[in-house]
Design a protein around this motif. Sequence first.
Motif, PDB file in Angstrom:
ATOM      1  N   THR B  30       0.585  -1.144  -0.008  1.00 22.36           N
ATOM      2  CA  THR B  30      -0.013  -0.148   0.038  1.00 22.36           C
ATOM      3  C   THR B  30       1.035   1.400  -0.109  1.00 22.36           C
ATOM      4  O   THR B  30       0.531   2.074  -0.697  1.00 22.36           O
ATOM      5  N   GLN B  74      -7.438  -0.291  -0.466  1.00 23.99           N
ATOM      6  CA  GLN B  74      -7.900  -1.199   0.132  1.00 23.99           C
ATOM      7  C   GLN B  74      -9.198  -1.105   0.941  1.00 23.99           C
ATOM      8  O   GLN B  74      -9.562  -1.834   0.990  1.00 23.99           O
ATOM      9  N   ASP B 150      -5.349  -1.869  -5.650  1.00 26.98           N
ATOM     10  CA  ASP B 150      -4.961  -2.803  -4.023  1.00 26.98           C
ATOM     11  C   ASP B 150      -5.723  -3.305  -2.835  1.00 26.98           C
ATOM     12  O   ASP B 150      -7.039  -3.085  -2.850  1.00 26.98           O
TER      13      ASP B 150
HETATM   14 MG   LIG Z   1      -1.895  -2.906   1.955  1.00 29.45          MG
END
Ligand SMILES: [Mg+2]
Lengths: 329, 207
Positions: B30, B74, B150
Amino acid sequence: MTETKRLLKNLGTRISSGARGAVSRKQMPIVPPDNVAGRAMVLVIAIMTFLSCLTLGAVTLVRDTAATWQTQIAREATIQIKPEEGLDMASALAQARDIAASYPGVVDATVVDAQATARLLEPWLGTGLDIESLPVPRLVIVTIDPLSRPDFAAMRSQLQETVANATLDDHRTWVDRLVAMARTTVTIGMSALALMLSATALTVIFATRGAMAGNGHIIEVLHFVGAEAPFIASQFRRHFLLAGMKGAAAGGIGAILVFVGFYWWSSRNMATPEADQATALFGNFAIGPSGYIGVGAIVVVIAVLTAATTHVTVLSYLKNVDSTHPDSM
Amino acid sequence: MGPEILRDVSFHLPERSFQFLSGPSGAGKTTLLRLLFMSLKPTRGLITIFGKDRSAITRTELPLLRRNIGVVFQDFRLLDHLTTYENVALPLRVRGREESTYRSDVIELLKWVGLGERMHVLPPILSGGEKQRAAIARALIEQPRILLADEPTGNVDPQLARRLLRLLIELNRLGTAVLIATHDLGLMDQVDARRMVLSGGRLEIYD
Ligand SMILES: [Mg+2]
Ligand SMILES: Nc1ncnc2c1ncn2[C@@H]1O[C@H](COP(=O)(O)OP(=O)(O)OP(=O)(O)O)[C@@H](O)[C@H]1O
């Protein structure tokens, strides 16, 4: 075909021409209205507008009244002749009148005759008195064309030379004092107005900052999808413009109600001593059309001020967020 | 200042390329995507985005550059007070486009990812997988030059994951470079693509 349609077509979707199931309901504002510009701010703006309008109303009232007095006074001058042993009052008065009337700019010159003088003194000396037997000063009223005033200096010296005991009062001192008073009042009123507008702007700044802090997650997402700062500012501005317009309109209407109420009160109580006093001072307490136009202008100014303040605040806030937390931009 | 999460990382994402970024949880996937998306500045090192030096990009240029980058977060980052439809349309709205010019696109895309029935629902009552699909739809509605995803399939069943992967592959065929961060080996095995693996702060690339 749009890029999205091509993408979906390549994936084997049969694309319908019109938008099936399309909804044309109004889109939600990007910044939700309820957590911005709360009722308290609308109320503060309403109060500020109300006070600003009253201030402006008072200022126009004073200014208009002073202007009326001024022209009334400026239309007249008086020649006073003091009595003296051996002075032939009647001929002195006639002489003074003729001198005054000979000046260009003098519309009329009238001797205040014995009866009129007696009437002027009645409140003090009672009725039925012989004016000739008393050493009372006598007057000549000179009516002036306010657009081309006569040469008072020349008139004064000529009067002093020819008529003994004559003094000319062109009311200059009074007019000067009135003008000074009116100017001071207008200045004080305008300063108060400026303070109120500043206070309004400060309130809006606080409210905007609060709204931005409370909507930080929205600002972040807007940044992520490529929104430019002016776009973000416009999303906040629309709420504040609406709140500003609501508050300003309410305050303006309140002020107009007060003006109308005063007018109604003063015209209903025309004969009472209180109203007489007010009338003597302010005419008939009417806020002229310029006053009402002023109220309209203040309402617009406050609504625009609110929106502009929000816009600037958002832009500077975004700039600050960027420079202090580069990570969260 | 904490430890360095990424060190000696050097790579190039070509135009129209397709690659996976994997590595154990906490490896810095990330973080790497955020660096590419310019929501994070590197403490040191050089990043060039669309031929521009990251450190020379000004605040006014940033939004316009970001319009070329689609991101699936995410944690989705949907706006809770906007419907699924409005969330997906947000990038277009921000660009000042008229709703009538994109409405059917958004609806068709939502139908394709299986959200046709959930179009006017607010995110708080969507399931994790539904939110994820909305986030993907939002990231590619404008056909960006590069898509950073992500864990785009972390919350959906394998069948739906395959369907979403097909969408990303097709997007790539039409010219978008795609970088998918994932630790789902099953997903990576379905495509023969470049793999970038992060571990211990270092990056290894398997072409
Ligand atoms: Mg991540
Ligand atoms: N803003 C930050 N400041 C300091 N440390 C951070 C920050 N963001 C992430 N980290 C740390 O950096 C490391 C890498 O985080 P990152 O989110 O990039 O991992 P990841 O590979 O995406 O993991 P996952 O697969 O669980 O999503 C973690 O140890 C995390 O705690």
